[in-house]
Enzyme design. Structure first.
Site, PDB file in Angstrom:
ATOM      1  N   GLU A 245       0.851  -1.157  -0.090  1.00 19.43           N
ATOM      2  CA  GLU A 245       0.141   0.118   0.105  1.00 19.43           C
ATOM      3  C   GLU A 245       0.951   1.212  -0.183  1.00 19.43           C
ATOM      4  OE1 GLU A 245      -0.454  -2.639   1.755  1.00 19.43           O
ATOM      5  OE2 GLU A 245      -2.555  -3.159   1.611  1.00 19.43           O
TER       6      GLU A 245
ATOM      7  N   PHE B  65     -11.700  -7.110  13.810  1.00 16.26           N
ATOM      8  CA  PHE B  65     -10.796  -7.466  13.047  1.00 16.26           C
ATOM      9  C   PHE B  65     -10.149  -6.199  12.007  1.00 16.26           C
ATOM     10  CE2 PHE B  65      -9.435  -9.565   9.030  1.00 16.26           C
ATOM     11  CZ  PHE B  65      -8.277 -10.376   9.429  1.00 16.26           C
ATOM     12  N   GLN B  66      -8.923  -6.171  11.977  1.00 17.34           N
ATOM     13  CA  GLN B  66      -8.179  -5.138  11.096  1.00 17.34           C
ATOM     14  C   GLN B  66      -9.021  -3.864  11.397  1.00 17.34           C
ATOM     15  OE1 GLN B  66      -8.279  -6.669   7.013  1.00 17.34           O
ATOM     16  NE2 GLN B  66      -6.177  -7.587   7.683  1.00 17.34           N
TER      17      GLN B  66
ATOM     18  N   LYS C  47     -17.473  -0.671   6.152  1.00 12.74           N
ATOM     19  CA  LYS C  47     -18.105  -1.540   5.379  1.00 12.74           C
ATOM     20  C   LYS C  47     -19.476  -1.694   5.041  1.00 12.74           C
ATOM     21  CE  LYS C  47     -17.365  -6.306   7.216  1.00 12.74           C
ATOM     22  NZ  LYS C  47     -16.468  -7.155   7.470  1.00 12.74           N
TER      23      LYS C  47
ATOM     24  N   MET D  19      24.173   7.988   1.629  1.00  6.54           N
ATOM     25  CA  MET D  19      24.228   9.356   2.369  1.00  6.54           C
ATOM     26  C   MET D  19      24.450   9.457   3.829  1.00  6.54           C
ATOM     27  SD  MET D  19      21.677  12.210   1.769  1.00  6.54           S
ATOM     28  CE  MET D  19      22.888  13.081   0.563  1.00  6.54           C
TER      29      MET D  19
HETATM   30  C1  FAD Z   1      18.515  13.990   1.242  1.00  6.81           C
HETATM   31  C2  FAD Z   1      17.820  15.349   1.012  1.00  6.81           C
HETATM   32  C3  FAD Z   1      18.696  16.642   1.043  1.00  6.81           C
HETATM   33  C4  FAD Z   1      18.172  17.638   0.474  1.00  6.81           C
HETATM   34  N1  FAD Z   1      18.952  18.802   0.099  1.00  6.81           N
HETATM   35  C5  FAD Z   1      18.333  19.790  -0.096  1.00  6.81           C
HETATM   36  C6  FAD Z   1      19.146  20.913  -0.677  1.00  6.81           C
HETATM   37  O1  FAD Z   1      20.607  20.891  -0.804  1.00  6.81           O
HETATM   38  N2  FAD Z   1      18.557  21.905  -1.333  1.00  6.81           N
HETATM   39  C7  FAD Z   1      17.215  22.148  -1.562  1.00  6.81           C
HETATM   40  O2  FAD Z   1      16.534  23.014  -2.187  1.00  6.81           O
HETATM   41  N3  FAD Z   1      16.419  21.030  -1.081  1.00  6.81           N
HETATM   42  C8  FAD Z   1      16.797  19.844  -0.448  1.00  6.81           C
HETATM   43  N4  FAD Z   1      16.123  19.089   0.089  1.00  6.81           N
HETATM   44  C9  FAD Z   1      14.713  19.197  -0.117  1.00  6.81           C
HETATM   45  C10 FAD Z   1      13.968  19.902   1.133  1.00  6.81           C
HETATM   46  O3  FAD Z   1      14.289  18.757   2.269  1.00  6.81           O
HETATM   47  C11 FAD Z   1      12.814  20.490   0.916  1.00  6.81           C
HETATM   48  O4  FAD Z   1      11.822  19.457   0.525  1.00  6.81           O
HETATM   49  C12 FAD Z   1      12.618  21.707   0.028  1.00  6.81           C
HETATM   50  O5  FAD Z   1      13.887  22.398   0.215  1.00  6.81           O
HETATM   51  C13 FAD Z   1      11.572  22.363   0.028  1.00  6.81           C
HETATM   52  O6  FAD Z   1      11.253  22.873  -1.005  1.00  6.81           O
HETATM   53  P1  FAD Z   1      10.442  24.397  -1.384  1.00  6.81           P
HETATM   54  O7  FAD Z   1      10.838  25.315  -0.491  1.00  6.81           O
HETATM   55  O8  FAD Z   1      10.282  24.753  -2.889  1.00  6.81           O
HETATM   56  O9  FAD Z   1       8.870  23.953  -0.817  1.00  6.81           O
HETATM   57  P2  FAD Z   1       7.756  22.826  -1.128  1.00  6.81           P
HETATM   58  O10 FAD Z   1       7.899  21.927  -0.251  1.00  6.81           O
HETATM   59  O11 FAD Z   1       7.728  22.457  -2.478  1.00  6.81           O
HETATM   60  O12 FAD Z   1       6.595  24.010  -0.674  1.00  6.81           O
HETATM   61  C14 FAD Z   1       5.803  24.596  -1.401  1.00  6.81           C
HETATM   62  C15 FAD Z   1       5.641  25.981  -1.003  1.00  6.81           C
HETATM   63  O13 FAD Z   1       4.948  26.804  -2.031  1.00  6.81           O
HETATM   64  C16 FAD Z   1       3.759  27.127  -1.398  1.00  6.81           C
HETATM   65  N5  FAD Z   1       2.686  27.038  -2.538  1.00  6.81           N
HETATM   66  C17 FAD Z   1       1.948  25.814  -2.982  1.00  6.81           C
HETATM   67  N6  FAD Z   1       1.093  26.007  -4.051  1.00  6.81           N
HETATM   68  C18 FAD Z   1       1.494  27.282  -4.172  1.00  6.81           C
HETATM   69  C19 FAD Z   1       0.699  28.119  -5.305  1.00  6.81           C
HETATM   70  N7  FAD Z   1      -0.225  27.950  -6.221  1.00  6.81           N
HETATM   71  N8  FAD Z   1       1.174  29.589  -5.186  1.00  6.81           N
HETATM   72  C20 FAD Z   1       2.027  29.799  -4.126  1.00  6.81           C
HETATM   73  N9  FAD Z   1       2.663  29.235  -3.365  1.00  6.81           N
HETATM   74  C21 FAD Z   1       2.110  28.061  -3.182  1.00  6.81           C
HETATM   75  C22 FAD Z   1       3.218  26.167  -0.256  1.00  6.81           C
HETATM   76  O14 FAD Z   1       2.479  26.842   0.451  1.00  6.81           O
HETATM   77  C23 FAD Z   1       4.733  25.634   0.329  1.00  6.81           C
HETATM   78  O15 FAD Z   1       5.055  26.999   1.165  1.00  6.81           O
HETATM   79  C24 FAD Z   1      16.637  17.716   0.500  1.00  6.81           C
HETATM   80  C25 FAD Z   1      15.871  16.726   0.513  1.00  6.81           C
HETATM   81  C26 FAD Z   1      16.451  15.342   0.854  1.00  6.81           C
HETATM   82  C27 FAD Z   1      15.618  14.328   1.158  1.00  6.81           C
HETATM   83  C1  TPP Z   2      12.354   5.383   5.026  1.00 10.97           C
HETATM   84  C2  TPP Z   2      13.836   5.977   5.429  1.00 10.97           C
HETATM   85  N1  TPP Z   2      14.653   5.481   6.202  1.00 10.97           N
HETATM   86  C3  TPP Z   2      15.692   5.779   6.527  1.00 10.97           C
HETATM   87  C4  TPP Z   2      16.009   7.097   5.855  1.00 10.97           C
HETATM   88  C5  TPP Z   2      17.628   7.637   6.208  1.00 10.97           C
HETATM   89  N2  TPP Z   2      18.341   7.611   4.944  1.00 10.97           N
HETATM   90  C6  TPP Z   2      18.384   8.887   4.156  1.00 10.97           C
HETATM   91  S1  TPP Z   2      19.444   8.243   2.672  1.00 10.97           S
HETATM   92  C7  TPP Z   2      19.900   6.850   3.397  1.00 10.97           C
HETATM   93  C8  TPP Z   2      20.442   6.009   2.209  1.00 10.97           C
HETATM   94  C9  TPP Z   2      19.979   5.654   1.024  1.00 10.97           C
HETATM   95  O1  TPP Z   2      20.810   4.682   0.467  1.00 10.97           O
HETATM   96  P1  TPP Z   2      20.824   4.441  -1.295  1.00 10.97           P
HETATM   97  O2  TPP Z   2      19.113   4.373  -1.487  1.00 10.97           O
HETATM   98  O3  TPP Z   2      21.692   3.239  -1.515  1.00 10.97           O
HETATM   99  O4  TPP Z   2      21.247   5.816  -1.473  1.00 10.97           O
HETATM  100  P2  TPP Z   2      22.630   6.337  -1.723  1.00 10.97           P
HETATM  101  O5  TPP Z   2      22.480   7.393  -0.545  1.00 10.97           O
HETATM  102  O6  TPP Z   2      23.672   5.360  -1.373  1.00 10.97           O
HETATM  103  O7  TPP Z   2      22.875   6.828  -3.180  1.00 10.97           O
HETATM  104  C10 TPP Z   2      19.041   6.398   4.670  1.00 10.97           C
HETATM  105  C11 TPP Z   2      19.316   5.206   5.106  1.00 10.97           C
HETATM  106  C12 TPP Z   2      15.222   7.882   5.017  1.00 10.97           C
HETATM  107  N3  TPP Z   2      15.676   8.694   4.258  1.00 10.97           N
HETATM  108  N4  TPP Z   2      14.079   6.920   4.912  1.00 10.97           N
END
Ligand code: FAD
Ligand code: TPP
Ligand code: MG
Lengths: 575, 166
Positions: free
Chosen positions: A51, A113-114, A163, A476
């Site tokens: 799911e 159940f469930q 249900k 990472m």
């Molecule tokens: C491993 C990892 C590393 C990351 N590193 C980075 C990084 O280096 N740099 C980076 O940028 N991000 C990074 N992120 C992503 C980060 O965590 C955020 O998800 C991201 O920066 C948020 O993007 P955003 O500010 O564009 O907001 P979003 O989450 O896209 O939010 C959208 C915003 O726009 C508003 N909005 C929605 N619809 C409208 C509309 N129609 N008109 C006006 N406003 C609207 C919402 O209210 C909200 O405030 C990383 C994520 C991961 C998983």
């Molecule tokens: C569901 C979930 N569990 C744990 C993490 C923490 N986490 C972030 S990146 C990462 C490693 C991801 O490994 P892989 O898919 O091999 O990507 P790589 O960084 O090696 O490119 C982990 C464990 C997460 N982001 N999401």
């Protein structure tokens, strides 16, 4: 003659009225009734293997098409499996409707159940949720759910249906008018604030357009281009806004933040004005918010008033839809002085771009570098592909090295960072845009979470392509252990050959290919490109030691951006 | 600092859970929360007393709930505020007269008299309740039950009108 329908028939009829073309899900006891009318319905159903997968498929579909994605699952464990996907969609403002079966109204609360308290558990993970208690409510509740999911700040909405309600009968009626007295999403910005914004922009020496996912949600790419050019301001695009503006445009500096490029991050940091549109000052971008962009005034345009001032004070707050507000900005800027040239600012930017480019080296005799795979993929596809990423190093490299030219062609889990997102989301994207080439770029860790959805792709004839970047590790996290824990690796190394990903792909009914060495990369991609009737997975055996840079340490200041491991060691305060 | 916020919500099942979940999720501290019907059967009124330096984010987050219709933060002195409390005080027969005299001054009503205690009902602005409690502390408070606060803006238009002008 008024038509008598069961609750189940009324539900499916209501979905048809919303224009739903596809449901991702899995049946089970409590939702069983609703699966019967699906046999006759024109709505296609894709049977997911889990799911969570169904939820991410709906999310991928919504990202790629801009329409509401639909997932339907049974009660209890199915509903809890779906929760991760709901929270994921909530964080990234993805329009989704989830339908969950529930035990009969007469059993609710009896630990039947469930039974799970789906309504309570999903409440903080959804924009809104409803437990239906009578069959008569079905048409209106479905209408309301789609309206809420797809307007204002978009997001997931859940409908929980017991249900016995599905079994009950009603006289079918179309939904009435939506009655939500407390729901009035803003569209246009305040005229006075729009003028105040233009005044600030006019006098700014070092403006930066800080563009976020809201611009993609609003479909404001064209307006943004005209506006950016008119005010002559450089732009950064967050991870959620990659593709909101062409990377090839000279004003686009790319992604800022923890793993953003030097120029984008530094431009934000040195700016005297941030023109923030549809972005939410996430900590991956700001680092320590107290030390973020210290000299900048802020114009903040967002559809959600709660985002304004949440992290950073806004000198000019504008609540409204990005497309509507940019249009107002364009209209009200008619007749104003042309924008200044801002030569010193652009000169500084060009200098950073020259001195600190994103770089890597592919040693022809060494292990495959992930950046090289991404660049080769881009070259061979001509960039004409939708890229769906997992979470980790590979995700960051994909964002850095793929040149995005159009919105909705970069799909990833940003806010929640949900490993396992890529494969199901790619399936959803491919179903929604069957004529587009869809490449998942996934990590070996992520793939092992939801890779079984390759079976779904194979048996449902959804020919996604998967570039599996196998660095034999949870890369990472391993990188953090290298940098912050003296290289004491704890539970971050994955087995290099287990599973055998090529055999795995084949066992799932797809094609499996492998690239061991740099010279294999292009050939194997070409091979995969020739297969269009089945899912294909390529395992690229990549450098297990590579690290993603630039990097701003979590909670640090963007002034301390490290370009390499050596650089990192020198900025890290040993205390 | 304590702030008093009035929240008009749609009178729907679970709306209290939605509000309290939001408070918990966002890390806001509720001092007291009351909920009850209004003159309009489709609406309920919540009065929330919140601890915190700044209400803007709380008000905005309340508005984000789909069933929230109107949120008002009362500036100090702009609302009629009431609480009710039942307080059981130790009262050995020798001191009863003294305690009852003190209660009369505070407009506290004796609602139950037992062998060694008296239970008072006090209704009024929060300060009156606080004063009475302080007064009774010397005799010994055995049990206390307090409602949350309810409040209405002074000279307020009817809820209906406010809806329209919102
Ligand atoms: C491993 C990892 C590393 C990351 N590193 C980075 C990084 O280096 N740099 C980076 O940028 N991000 C990074 N992120 C992503 C980060 O965590 C955020 O998800 C991201 O920066 C948020 O993007 P955003 O500010 O564009 O907001 P979003 O989450 O896209 O939010 C959208 C915003 O726009 C508003 N909005 C929605 N619809 C409208 C509309 N129609 N008109 C006006 N406003 C609207 C919402 O209210 C909200 O405030 C990383 C994520 C991961 C998983
Ligand atoms: C569901 C979930 N569990 C744990 C993490 C923490 N986490 C972030 S990146 C990462 C490693 C991801 O490994 P892989 O898919 O091999 O990507 P790589 O960084 O090696 O490119 C982990 C464990 C997460 N982001 N999401
Ligand atoms: Mg890996």
């Amino acid at each position: 003659m008024p038509e008598q329908l069961s609750g189940a028939q009324a539900l499916i009829r209501s979905l048809e009225h919303e224009g739903v073309e596809i449901i991702f899900g899995m049946p089970g006891g409590a939702i069983l009734k609703a699966y019967d009318p699906i046999i006759e319905s024109p709505i296609r159903h894709v049977l997911a293997r889990h799911e969570q997968g169904a939820g991410h498929m709906a999310s991928g579909y919504a990202h790629a098409t801009g329409r509401v994605g639909v997932a339907m699952v049974t009660s209890g464990p199915a509903a809890t499996n779906l929760l991760t996907a709901l929270q994921d969609a909530y964080m990234d403002s993805v329009p989704m409707v989830a339908i969950t079966g529930q035990v009969a109204t007469t059993s609710i609360g009896n630990d039947a159940f469930q039974e799970a308290h789906t309504w309570g558990m999903s409440m903080p993970a959804t924009k809104h949720n409803t437990l239906i208690t009578s069959v008569e409510e079905i048409p209106d509740t479905v209408r309301e759910a789609f309206h809420l999911a797809s307007t204002g700040r978009k997001g997931p909405v859940l409908i929980d249906i017991p249900k016995d309600v599905l079994a009950d009968t009603m006289t079918w009626h179309r939904p009435g008018e939506i009655k939500l007295p407390g729901y009035r999403p803003a569209v246009k910005g305040h005229v006075r604030q729009v003028k105040a914004a233009l005044d600030l922009i006019e006098t700014s020496q070092r403006p930066v357009l800080y563009i976020g996912g809201g611009v993609v949600a609003a479909g404001a790419t064209a307006e943004l281009k005209e506006f950016a050019e008119r005010i002559n301001a450089p732009m950064v695009t967050t991870l959620m806004a990659r593709g909101a503006f062409p990377d090839s445009h000279p004003l686009n500096l790319g992604m800022p933040g923890m793993h953003g490029n030097y120029t984008a991050t530094t431009a934000l940091q040195r700016a005297d004005l941030l023109i923030t549109i549809g972005a939410r000052f996430d900590d991956r971008i700001t680092g320590d918010p107290k030390r973020f962009a210290p000299e900048a005034q802020v114009i903040h345009i967002d559809i959600d008033p709660a985002e304004i001032g949440k992290i950073r004070f806004a000198d000019v707050p504008i609540v409204g839809d990005a497309k509507a507000v940019i249009t107002q900005l364009l209209e009200q800027s008619e007749g104003r002085r042309p924008a200044p040239a801002r030569l010193p600012w652009f000169e500084a930017i060009r200098e950073w771009q020259t001195n600190y480019p994103l770089a890597y080296e592919q040693d022809p005799d060494g292990p495959i570098q992930q950046q090289y795979v991404i660049e080769e993929l881009h070259r061979i596809t001509g960039g004409d592909a939708t890229i769906v990423a997992g979470v980790g190093q590979h995700q960051m490299w994909a964002s850095q090295f793929w040149g995005f030219e159009e919105p909705r062609r970069w799909i990833n889990s940003g806010g929640l960072g949900t490993m396992g997102y890529a494969i199901p989301a790619a399936i959803g994207a491919k179903v929604g845009t069957p004529d587009e080439l869809v490449w998942a770029i996934d990590g070996d860790g992520c793939f092992q979470m939801t890779g079984t959805e390759m079976i779904t792709a194979a048996v449902e004839h959804i020919p996604i392509k998967v570039a599996l970047l196998n660095n034999e590790s949870l890369g990472m996290v391993k990188q953090w252990q290298h940098l912050f824990y003296d290289g004491r690796l704890s539970e971050t190394e994955l087995h290099p050959h287990t599973p055998d990903f090529v055999k795995f792909a084949e066992a799932c009914g797809g094609v499996g290919l492998r690239a061991d060495r740099p010279e294999d990369v292009a050939r194997v991609i070409e091979e995969a490109m020739a297969i269009n009737d089945q899912p294909v997975l390529i395992e690229f055996r990549c450098d297990p030691e590579a690290m993603i840079f630039p990097m701003v340490p979590a909670g640090g200041s963007n002034d301390d951006i490290a370009m390499s491991r050596e650089d990192f060691m020198s900025v890290e305060d040993p205390a | 600092m304590k702030h008093v916020i009035a929240v008009l919500v749609e009178n729907k099942p679970g709306v209290l859970a939605r509000v309290s979940t939001m408070f918990a999720r966002r890390g806001f501290n509720i001092h007291s929360l009351t909920v009850g019907p209004t003159e309009d059967p489709t609406l309920s009124r919540m009065t929330v007393v919140v601890d915190g330096p700044e209400m803007e984010q709380i008000v905005k987050q309340l508005y984000k709930l789909v069933h929230t219709v109107k949120v008002t933060e009362f500036e100090p002195g702009t609302a009629v505020e009431r609480e009710i409390m039942l307080v059981r005080v130790k009262a050995d027969p020798k001191r009863r007269g003294e305690i009852l005299d003190a209660a009369r001054v505070s407009e506290a009503k004796a609602v139950d008299v037992g062998a060694s205690t008296i239970t008072f009902e006090v209704v009024g602005p929060p300060e009156r309740l606080a004063d009475f409690l302080q007064l009774m502390a010397t005799y010994g408070v055995v049990a206390l039950a307090k409602s949350g606060r309810i409040a209405l803006a002074r000279d307020q238009k009817s809820t209906k009108k406010q809806l329209k002008s919102a």
